[in-house]
Design a protein around this motif. Structure first.
Motif, mmCIF file in Angstrom:
data_model
loop_
_atom_site.group_PDB
_atom_site.id
_atom_site.type_symbol
_atom_site.label_atom_id
_atom_site.label_comp_id
_atom_site.label_asym_id
_atom_site.label_seq_id
_atom_site.Cartn_x
_atom_site.Cartn_y
_atom_site.Cartn_z
ATOM 1 N N ARG D 60 4.842 -15.818 1.406
ATOM 2 C CA ARG D 60 5.392 -14.462 1.373
ATOM 3 C C ARG D 60 6.743 -14.405 0.664
ATOM 4 N NH1 ARG D 60 3.517 -11.734 7.083
ATOM 5 N NH2 ARG D 60 3.879 -9.816 5.892
ATOM 6 N N LYS D 71 0.499 -7.789 -2.904
ATOM 7 C CA LYS D 71 -0.053 -8.751 -1.944
ATOM 8 C C LYS D 71 0.241 -8.367 -0.500
ATOM 9 C CE LYS D 71 -0.603 -12.746 -4.894
ATOM 10 N NZ LYS D 71 -0.158 -14.122 -5.226
ATOM 11 N N GLU D 72 1.479 -7.898 -0.285
ATOM 12 C CA GLU D 72 1.808 -7.501 1.086
ATOM 13 C C GLU D 72 0.909 -6.355 1.559
ATOM 14 O OE1 GLU D 72 3.940 -8.514 3.530
ATOM 15 O OE2 GLU D 72 4.262 -10.331 2.339
ATOM 16 N N SER D 73 0.623 -5.448 0.637
ATOM 17 C CA SER D 73 -0.150 -4.272 1.028
ATOM 18 C C SER D 73 -1.560 -4.632 1.464
ATOM 19 C CB SER D 73 -0.203 -3.262 -0.129
ATOM 20 O OG SER D 73 -1.009 -3.780 -1.181
ATOM 21 N N GLN D 74 -1.982 -5.837 1.096
ATOM 22 C CA GLN D 74 -3.353 -6.246 1.427
ATOM 23 C C GLN D 74 -3.452 -7.075 2.695
ATOM 24 O OE1 GLN D 74 -4.285 -8.088 -2.270
ATOM 25 N NE2 GLN D 74 -4.779 -6.153 -3.296
ATOM 26 N N ARG D 75 -2.322 -7.436 3.260
ATOM 27 C CA ARG D 75 -2.324 -8.275 4.452
ATOM 28 C C ARG D 75 -2.553 -7.428 5.713
ATOM 29 N NH1 ARG D 75 0.743 -13.402 3.644
ATOM 30 N NH2 ARG D 75 0.513 -13.539 5.912
ATOM 31 N N ASP D 76 -3.159 -8.055 6.704
ATOM 32 C CA ASP D 76 -3.254 -7.387 7.996
ATOM 33 C C ASP D 76 -1.883 -7.275 8.648
ATOM 34 O OD1 ASP D 76 -5.915 -7.040 7.771
ATOM 35 O OD2 ASP D 76 -6.459 -8.829 8.946
ATOM 36 N N ASP D 77 -1.111 -8.328 8.454
ATOM 37 C CA ASP D 77 0.233 -8.319 9.048
ATOM 38 C C ASP D 77 1.277 -7.970 7.989
ATOM 39 O OD1 ASP D 77 0.086 -10.549 7.478
ATOM 40 O OD2 ASP D 77 1.062 -11.878 8.932
ATOM 41 N N LYS D 78 0.944 -7.009 7.190
ATOM 42 C CA LYS D 78 1.834 -6.632 6.097
ATOM 43 C C LYS D 78 3.172 -6.107 6.625
ATOM 44 C CE LYS D 78 0.361 -1.826 5.626
ATOM 45 N NZ LYS D 78 -0.154 -0.806 4.715
ATOM 46 N N HIS D 101 2.001 1.328 -2.982
ATOM 47 C CA HIS D 101 1.202 0.420 -2.164
ATOM 48 C C HIS D 101 1.280 0.725 -0.673
ATOM 49 C CE1 HIS D 101 1.142 -1.822 -5.962
ATOM 50 N NE2 HIS D 101 0.001 -2.345 -5.510
ATOM 51 N N ILE D 103 3.836 1.338 1.431
ATOM 52 C CA ILE D 103 4.849 0.684 2.277
ATOM 53 C C ILE D 103 6.096 1.560 2.349
ATOM 54 C CG2 ILE D 103 6.374 -1.338 2.410
ATOM 55 C CD1 ILE D 103 4.011 -2.943 1.164
#
Lengths: 384, 384, 384, 384
Positions: D60, D71-78, D101, D103
């Motif tokens: 990260r 990439k962050e936008s695609q995480r469950d724990d974004k 994205h 956020i």
């Protein structure tokens, strides 16, 4: 009542002397009185020069204060009061002489050196029915009147603590190597001239008189720690105070506190509020009521009432200062004399100037502080 | 040296307790250390809740501080130090336990109740080679570092006088009719919990430690006047102070001074200059050099050097406050631990945090003040 | 030179008028002059009463200022100068009359209403060889002398910015529902009496004259935003200023700024330092030199030199105020008259009082501000 | 609602950058959020070092903010939000990317360079249902909340005048001979990096946002006078302000005002009272009610209520500072995110942080000021 001029004479206070000029300016503010006679200096040229500057009648310029007291007392247009602005050691004898000749007195502080002298003057004034004021200058400030009024009205509740300070730096050069030289080499180290105390007598008594004036509290006893730094008399004093109502106080005075010019301050803490005042910013009074934010009262503002308003000279925001404080004392004193001359009874406001009682308690305070200081700070009674 | 995380544990300081949270925030400022273990409260729910909030490993949350000291001391990744933020009466026993188990200590003030206890902790720390800090928070202020440096550098010459004050108003409701009720009804009036002193122990010791920290002066003896207003312990204290160098001081502390919130101030007067600092405006330091106008030094300005600059966090004019003061203590303490862990000798700057010696003199000071207060303000020695 | 009394007469200023009494007290501080003649009020009883209070010779109490100018000018012991303390609208005609009769003038500000009038008075004074002072009272403060000296000596380098404020609250009740009533209902809303401006003429000009006095800067042009709140004349004005040296300034004046009594302040920023002064605390001057902490200069201290020291009356820490500021102006003005009478050439220090040039630029400033205000704040030249 | 950690990422703010560290400490005060991702610097070593210091998961830590957003936008724990602490010129592009994205955004001020960009970001945030905060740090001060509340409650009546200042001295060396050298030689003189304004963009906007935040007043138009002293961008600006309610204001900002470090102050004058606050002493609020003495409100005191009390961290007299102000903004922002995450509607208190609307009006203000400054101070509209 018909207005007539109050006449005054002055003992001490030639043109080059500091405090005499201050008194004359202060009296001039309100034309409270007019100068008619004087014995300004033992040096004839100083005496004459001062008299000429104020256009005095030659016959009322005296070489000797005893002669002045006697001759003035016999005139139809005699002076109503004498302003005594001599060196301290002469206060007693001069004041006594004028009282004996039936002339009211305004005397610089300290009143005198010995308690017995002070009581003698008091008895004499009472016997002769004369007014006797002592110039504790700072009590004349308008905001001090407001502070006094607030306390009298119960605004801060019962007083539980007092903090008084008077810090100066002007004798700092007395510390260190050159200490045997300069400023103290003169009369300040000669007990015959200066009395038994330097710092307490000169400035500490202002704290004592101010706190008493504002609060009405009477001191029961004090415990004093004096520092002489190798000099005959003290340059610094810290004093614990016990008041008659159970409150405690701390008085700190110093002439070697760098960064402080003439920094007299008093803080009075009560059960319902507190008051704080600082001489160098005399137009402000900080007032805090329990549970509320501090408030900054400003001399001359519409919310200022009573004696503080009555003695106000300038609109709020136009600063008054040291001269005005003394002028207020003279204005009140002269007003009382005028009433007295006219046979009108005097009420509390008429007598709202520091009187001989303040002078007496000042002398007591100095003696007690010195005695305590010489005895490892043991408690010493200040009560009669 | 290689950087490794300093680990700490905490005894006391659950989420609803005030001072524990302050310590954690202060530590967090610089990530000086990380919390790994705790015994936050005897109430299990409080203990657990606090541990969870900080994601502690369950195995390092302890019901009992003794268990904590023992178990932690056996871990490879044991805590480097314990922060003790319990009620005052537990300080001694908790500190002792961790010292015995070889763990460094940061303890809230006052260190403990009895001088013997304090000396025992000191001896123990010395024997074990452990660091022992006492959180006299206000000494951590950057401008206090500057004051200390100025005095050490001789900028104000020899010290001749000290004035220290700590005024609060929060117990004012203890005066008057409802005095048997509220705030003091709890642990503050129970000597087993509060110790022998209220006002001096709580705030007066801050004056004592601060003056000592800045000036390096040692107190010889004190004369104290305490006011209890009918309570078991004092709410107001005025103290005369004799220092080893011949200087005099006055310390005034009160919890019934309306208009003052947390008003700690110190003024140090020397032969060449003077320093004045007030906790409520901690970013300023008033410096007066003899014969010159007072100067207002501002934290973070370019002319601020030395430790004050090293501990600076924000540009001048961006105010720092109470948290930063404690953060500075922790930063220094943790830095010293890191060096110690790495086998690097500690110099004076490394040890520039209040240490157990300050805690000991604090306990001595409290005892002397109370003894003097109970004996009509007679002088009581504070020397070992 | 041989000292002889300076004699003055007064037009306006009966016993119940404010500013006349202020002038008399200020003159009395140094016995700068003595009152010999007067035309204090058009109301005969007021005129007489005032004259009697000051023991004037009946023959020198005049019903009409023209008569006064004429008759006084013919006496051997004629007045040296006239103090004009009438309502503003009379300044011009009275000043002109006395100039025509060869009598020096001290006039309250604003000098007059029209620039042409001001220039006429200037020409007349020049032609007759007479001194003409305008009482911009605040320029008389001792610490303003020090500020002026510092700038003249290059202590703050080249001036780059100026901030001037004059805030009062006394007309706040003019806002809101009762606005048609009280204070402004009198002469202040009558342009024939008050002139074209209220707030700028009354207080804004003090900023203008003060900044010019201290810095010597000349204003090129101004942009003003005026607020009338429904009244004929403005109660608030904010003004952008362009100086001849390229510096910028902001002047803000208001009579509806709650919390401010008589809050005139000036701040002068230079390339090497800055000066800040506030009228309500006139004994202090804040001086900052580049890269150093601000210093608080105190009137009367040993480090205060030059004109500020020469005009000092009291030791440091003994506050002077508003009266002393005006007294300083009179002392200098009367000193210049005495020298002039004795045929001694006058140097810059002799002429260190606000003169007619200040009065003229004040009138120009008012006109430019009002013109700008009426034209959506467009820039208006103030240059001759 | 169940508490879950708010996760954040940071763009900019490596270890040696000033403001990034300030944000991390501020967030840490209340554990408002935890750092999970970052793109701290384009210099890889700085980026890595910062990530390691905060124990970030390697996956990260991003070289590129676009990659990070994606990439962050695609995480469950974004991450829940991104804190943007890059140089000003990047604010727009970074903010846009993260909004795209999905956020939430916290962005340093100024929001961006162009009004169109600002409006685009606003539209995007609205479309995506995202929160967008702009870090006008000083609005986070507790006493500012009290000021806002007093005005909202009508305590000072209708606002008639505003005075705002922001004075610094740190660019003083840009004046004079060495002006082609030092501080401004970098990005501050490059319009591509600094934007069209230096002094107004950097500090003047703080006045604008603060006044709007406290009063709710909207600016109609401004007239600005800028001084560049030979540099491409201004170092000093004086601005007249017209508000929608008819009130007037003056804003003065300078980076060459010797004696002032970070001296932001606002004074709000109303028909019934006035409020004054100064950033360097943020714990105090001066409140004057018509006809009464000024009161000094103290943060943390019992009489402080509402949001000011809710955001209070320390007892009265324990100073809070700059970090706490930002911490308050983050605490509120993170609290709003938590509610939003939990599906709870947000009320006014939840949204009590500076939002994108403030950012937009800041950009408008800068453009209007520069346009006015370039056109001889003509009035320029700030309205949409």
């Amino acid at each position: 009542m018909e207005k007539r001029i109050i006449r005054y004479g002055m003992v001490g206070g030639h043109l080059n002397a500091f405090i005499g000029g201050v008194h004359r300016i202060a009296i001039g503010f309100d034309q409270s009185a007019e100068l008619f006679a004087g014995c300004f200096s033992p040096i004839e040229s100083e005496n004459t020069e001062t008299a000429e500057r104020y256009h005095l009648d030659r016959s009322r310029v005296y070489k000797d204060y005893k002669e002045m007291a006697q001759k003035e007392s016999q005139r139809d247009d005699k002076i109503d009061f004498v302003a005594i602005v001599t060196p301290n050691f002469m206060h007693y004898e001069v004041a006594k002489e004028f009282l004996l000749h039936g002339i009211h007195v305004m005397c610089e502080k300290p009143l005198c050196f010995e308690v017995d002298q002070a009581l003698e003057l008091q008895a004499l004034a009472k016997e002769k029915g004369l007014l006797f004021a002592v110039d504790y200058a700072y009590t004349g400030n308008a905001m001090i009147k407001l502070a006094k009024q607030f306390i009298a009205d119960g605004e801060i509740g019962d007083i539980v603590g007092v903090s008084g300070e008077y810090l100066q730096e002007w004798l700092i050069d007395e510390l260190g190597e050159q200490s045997d030289t300069i400023k103290l080499s003169g009369w300040r180290t000669n007990p015959k001239v200066a009395g038994i105390s330097n710092c307490i007598g000169d400035i500490g008594t202002h704290i004592e008189s101010m706190v008493h004036y504002i609060t009405g509290l009477t001191i029961k006893r004090i415990s004093a720690k004096l520092q002489t730094f190798g000099h005959p008399l003290e340059l610094n004093a810290d004093i614990l105070v016990d008041y008659d109502n159970g409150a405690s106080g701390v008085y700190a005075c110093s002439q070697v506190a760098i960064g402080h010019m003439n920094d007299l301050s008093v803080r009075i803490f009560g059960t319902k509020g507190a008051l704080e005042w600082r001489q160098e910013y005399p137009n402000d009074l900080r007032v805090t009521r329990k549970g509320q934010p501090p408030q900054l009262y400003s001399r001359g503002a519409g919310y200022v009432t009573g004696r503080a308003a009555a003695l106000n000279r300038l609109p709020s925001g136009h600063p008054e200062g040291y001269f005005e404080a003394i002028a207020n004392i003279y204005k009140t004193f002269a007003g009382a004399l005028a009433k007295k001359n006219a046979g009108i009874p005097l009420d509390a406001d008429d007598l709202d100037f520091p009187r001989i009682e303040s002078g007496i308690s000042g002398v007591r305070f100095i003696h007690a502080a010195v005695e305590s200081g010489k005895n490892d700070s043991r408690w010493v009674s200040v009560e009669p």
